[in-house]
Design an enzyme around this catalytic site. Structure first.
Site, PDB file in Angstrom:
ATOM      1  N   TYR A   1       0.794  -1.232   0.000  1.00  0.00           N
ATOM      2  CA  TYR A   1       0.000   0.000   0.000  1.00  0.00           C
ATOM      3  C   TYR A   1       0.831   1.289   0.000  1.00  0.00           C
ATOM      4  O   TYR A   1       0.257   2.375  -0.021  1.00  0.00           O
ATOM      5  CB  TYR A   1      -0.949  -0.002   1.206  1.00  0.00           C
ATOM      6  CG  TYR A   1      -1.948  -1.147   1.158  1.00  0.00           C
ATOM      7  CD1 TYR A   1      -2.894  -1.214   0.141  1.00  0.00           C
ATOM      8  CD2 TYR A   1      -1.929  -2.165   2.110  1.00  0.00           C
ATOM      9  CE1 TYR A   1      -3.799  -2.258   0.067  1.00  0.00           C
ATOM     10  CE2 TYR A   1      -2.839  -3.216   2.057  1.00  0.00           C
ATOM     11  CZ  TYR A   1      -3.762  -3.256   1.032  1.00  0.00           C
ATOM     12  OH  TYR A   1      -4.670  -4.282   0.965  1.00  0.00           O
TER      13      TYR A   1
ATOM     14  N   HIS B   1      -8.491   1.519  -6.261  1.00  0.00           N
ATOM     15  CA  HIS B   1      -7.749   0.582  -5.416  1.00  0.00           C
ATOM     16  C   HIS B   1      -6.271   0.884  -5.547  1.00  0.00           C
ATOM     17  O   HIS B   1      -5.755   1.024  -6.675  1.00  0.00           O
ATOM     18  CB  HIS B   1      -8.017  -0.866  -5.814  1.00  0.00           C
ATOM     19  CG  HIS B   1      -9.452  -1.232  -5.650  1.00  0.00           C
ATOM     20  ND1 HIS B   1     -10.006  -1.434  -4.411  1.00  0.00           N
ATOM     21  CD2 HIS B   1     -10.445  -1.367  -6.545  1.00  0.00           C
ATOM     22  CE1 HIS B   1     -11.294  -1.696  -4.561  1.00  0.00           C
ATOM     23  NE2 HIS B   1     -11.588  -1.651  -5.851  1.00  0.00           N
TER      24      HIS B   1
END
Ligand code: CA2
Length: 145
Positions: free
Chosen positions: A24, A102
């Site tokens: 991430y 995303h």
């Protein structure tokens, strides 16, 4: 041109920048939100940010967006992407255009992440481009009528 944007982040995205940087990245949610707000301001638009770990709270925020005059939503629904018919119903119910973002490429990950309940009703989806995906989605929203 969208003038009133809402950036929504779903469960666990408050952990951005604190764990799992390989998946991430290193930026925090505050970094993402500050950049998004600066981007909107530079275009003469307004952008509100909201994150919740609770499905119902996200749904309430989507309902409120309609009455507040939000004209475009950018949403990373987190894990609810793959589970939540209720979130899809809320987005369909307010009938506001939205982009699904995303950070990771969900198609390179576990099979259970390959299906999104939201994609079929989204204006578009962006995945796998890291937090750059938020910037691209907001740029598109700012150009949309
Ligand atoms: O890639 C994405 O943006 C996801 O929406 C992130 C969700 C995941 O369930 C989706 O499949 C894809 C998870 C968000 C968790 O965020 C964390 C951030 C830092 C550390 C731990 C979790």
């Amino acid at each position: 041109m969208a003038r009133n944007l809402l950036l929504l982040n779903g469960p666990n995205l408050n952990l951005l920048g604190t764990r799992e940087p390989a998946t991430y990245g290193a930026s925090t949610l505050a970094d993402v939100e500050q950049a998004a707000q600066a981007q909107a301001k530079a275009a003469g638009a307004q952008l509100a940010c909201y994150q919740s770990n609770h499905e119902g709270a996200l749904i309430d925020r989507i309902h409120a967006a309609r009455t507040e005059g939000v004209d475009f939503i950018v949403i990373n629904p987190g894990g609810y992407t793959h589970t939540s018919i209720a979130l899809r119903d809320a987005l369909a119910g307010v009938a506001l255009p939205f982009i699904e973002v995303h950070i990771s490429n969900i198609y390179r990950r576990e099979e259970f992440r390959h299906h999104s309940y939201l994609s079929a009703i989204a204006q578009g989806t962006i995945c796998g481009l890291g937090i750059e995906g938020y910037r691209l989605a907001i740029d598109f929203a700012l150009k949309s009528s």
